[in-house]
Design a protein around this motif. Structure first.
Motif, PDB file in Angstrom:
ATOM      1  N   THR A 139      11.163 -11.743  53.675  1.00  0.00           N
ATOM      2  CA  THR A 139      10.020 -11.455  54.536  1.00  0.00           C
ATOM      3  C   THR A 139       9.273 -12.743  54.839  1.00  0.00           C
ATOM      4  N   LYS A 140       8.477 -12.706  55.897  1.00  0.00           N
ATOM      5  CA  LYS A 140       7.753 -13.920  56.255  1.00  0.00           C
ATOM      6  C   LYS A 140       6.693 -14.274  55.223  1.00  0.00           C
ATOM      7  N   ALA A 141       6.162 -13.264  54.566  1.00  0.00           N
ATOM      8  CA  ALA A 141       5.187 -13.539  53.506  1.00  0.00           C
ATOM      9  C   ALA A 141       5.865 -14.314  52.373  1.00  0.00           C
ATOM     10  N   ALA A 160       6.613 -17.822  53.431  1.00  0.00           N
ATOM     11  CA  ALA A 160       5.408 -18.645  53.344  1.00  0.00           C
ATOM     12  C   ALA A 160       5.195 -19.132  51.913  1.00  0.00           C
ATOM     13  N   LYS A 197       0.311 -20.189  53.599  1.00  0.00           N
ATOM     14  CA  LYS A 197      -0.095 -18.795  53.672  1.00  0.00           C
ATOM     15  C   LYS A 197       0.627 -18.117  54.830  1.00  0.00           C
ATOM     16  N   PRO A 198       0.816 -16.804  54.756  1.00  0.00           N
ATOM     17  CA  PRO A 198       1.500 -16.091  55.837  1.00  0.00           C
ATOM     18  C   PRO A 198       0.847 -16.319  57.199  1.00  0.00           C
ATOM     19  N   GLU A 199      -0.493 -16.346  57.239  1.00  0.00           N
ATOM     20  CA  GLU A 199      -1.165 -16.569  58.518  1.00  0.00           C
ATOM     21  C   GLU A 199      -0.777 -17.927  59.112  1.00  0.00           C
ATOM     22  N   LEU A 257       1.974 -19.624  58.512  1.00  0.00           N
ATOM     23  CA  LEU A 257       3.370 -19.570  58.959  1.00  0.00           C
ATOM     24  C   LEU A 257       3.449 -18.932  60.337  1.00  0.00           C
ATOM     25  N   SER A 258       2.700 -17.865  60.511  1.00  0.00           N
ATOM     26  CA  SER A 258       2.693 -17.180  61.797  1.00  0.00           C
ATOM     27  C   SER A 258       2.241 -18.124  62.906  1.00  0.00           C
ATOM     28  N   ARG A 285      13.232 -10.927  61.935  1.00  0.00           N
ATOM     29  CA  ARG A 285      13.883 -11.387  60.701  1.00  0.00           C
ATOM     30  C   ARG A 285      14.893 -12.508  60.966  1.00  0.00           C
TER      31      ARG A 285
END
Lengths: 247, 247
Positions: free
Chosen positions: B179-181, B184, B190-192, B194-195, B212
């Motif tokens: 997952t992206k989380a 990260a 942090k996931p944010e 990475l986004s 994915r």
DNA sequence: CGCGAGATTGATCGCCCTCAAGGTAAGTGG
DNA sequence: CCACTTACCTTGAGGGCGATCAATCTCGCG
């Protein structure tokens, strides 16, 4: 070939890796080693260059660093007297993954891979201690990856000092193994930041910083200072995933 | 003890480490292994817990993570099917240095240290490949330390994607292993963040990000985007290299 | 459809980097 | 003994990147 003095080579014999070696093998290896004196700060080998030997530090200190494409240098490890470095390169035997620089004067023993690998190929039971050694180094780097990845500058500096403290509590003096600029590179921060961290640490009474050493009146206090930012609401629980099998 | 199916064990025999093992040793080892099915995301072992075995991933993926005192989790490595993990722990044989979590369903082979170490103690020539394996892992971690220490979020993400690209140039699709989380956490951001990095990368035309997977029309362009930083205002657009292969 | 986990987006803040100036020892030659 | 040099360290002001907090969106699923 310039052979190594027996007294100096004895320091190598005393390392965990070599102390179980038979006399014949050691004598054979010694005949291939040579002394490498570095008179001032200088580069021993560069990252990416062909590797033909590993080294033992007799005196002085070596800095192992890796540079990013942007040119930023990160010191990965600081090698102290009595330690080996670049040994693992021999088992894959291509190129050095880091650049090795002496921090001031240093004296090394150069151990060519060829005779070394020849010996352990014929006496593979000698590799047992090497596996343990690589395992330790692996653990060290795993720790470093975590520290560089998620911990703050304050925490990195504090942890670093605590790692150098003797285990038993009580006042301790930590000798810094290199200049503060190099220490900053080792910790992945800038010298200015390191200076400010030291200043805060000192102001909090957790340490007294000297030119080339740090006095720590109470390691527990330093530990507490180091971990202080996790205080507010540290109770956040990590969510257990749904289908956790008990099996 | 539930013994492992021959067909599954064959996958273990095919790894670099075991493929030079004699039949007798493999059969003996097989009799001590067992299958470990993980039905959903779950913890296999925790950092600091007593270690008695290492593992081989048949299917699914394992996340090896290390947590700071403040509770921040850093994923150190993502283990893919066909890979071993925690092997090195056996040579120092105390405790796991990381926590191992499955990312969704996974199936493992558990290989107890005791019979494994018994075999290689009697046939130490089998350790040769292990030294090479540890050496590779050491290099990987050295790289990671540098990346976590001195490189920006943009660079970390770009390098990560490029590492997963096939060598030959030309359009490539990179399947994200988690997952992206989790990704990260693997990259120490942090996931944010990475986004946002993905958004910038996409806006620059260096990649197309899916749920994915990531499509990379031109790895050279991504490389260029990744290494831009001294340039003043180039967060907008990158120019395509002249000879970007269309293939 | 409603629910929930994962992913995105926005606003704001704080840590650390950058740039720049000043300070503090050590070594040198007069 | 004292300017001078040099390397290292410290201190200050300002800005940018990434974290944090929070709201919205997407998608898979019962």
């Amino acid at each position: 070939m310039m052979q190594i003095d027996d007294a100096l080579f004895q320091r190598l014999r005393d390392t965990p890796i070599f102390k179980s070696w038979p006399e014949a093998a050691l004598l054979h290896l010694q005949s291939h080693c040579r002394a490498v004196p570095l008179r001032g700060a200088s580069i021993l080998f560069s990252a990416g260059s062909q590797a033909s030997a590993f080294y033992f530090v007799l005196s002085g200190r070596m800095l192992l660093s890796s540079s990013s494409a942007a040119g930023h240098e990160k010191i990965v490890e600081i090698i102290q007297p009595g330690q080996l470095f670049a040994l693992a390169v021999g088992f894959l035997g291509r190129r050095y993954p880091v650049t090795a620089t002496s921090e001031g004067r240093a004296e090394l023993i150069e151990i060519p891979f060829a005779p070394f690998l020849g010996i352990i190929k014929e006496q593979p039971e000698l590799t047992w201690q090497m596996l343990a050694d690589l395992s330790i180094r692996l653990n060290f780097l795993i720790n470093e990856v975590r520290r560089m990845g998620v911990e703050s500058a304050d925490t990195r500096v504090g942890q670093y000092l605590l790692d150098l403290c003797p285990q038993h509590a009580g006042p301790a003096r930590v000798e810094l193994p290199c200049t503060k600029a190099a220490l900053a590179a080792r910790l992945g921060i800038k010298p200015e930041t390191l200076s400010r961290v030291f200043a805060r640490m000192q102001q909090a009474g957790a340490a007294v910083v000297g030119r080339r050493h740090v006095d720590i009146p109470c390691p527990e206090a330093l530990q507490q200072w180091t971990n202080r930012q996790s205080e507010p609401d540290n109770r956040r629980r990590i969510k257990q995933p749904a289908g956790c099998p008990r099996s």
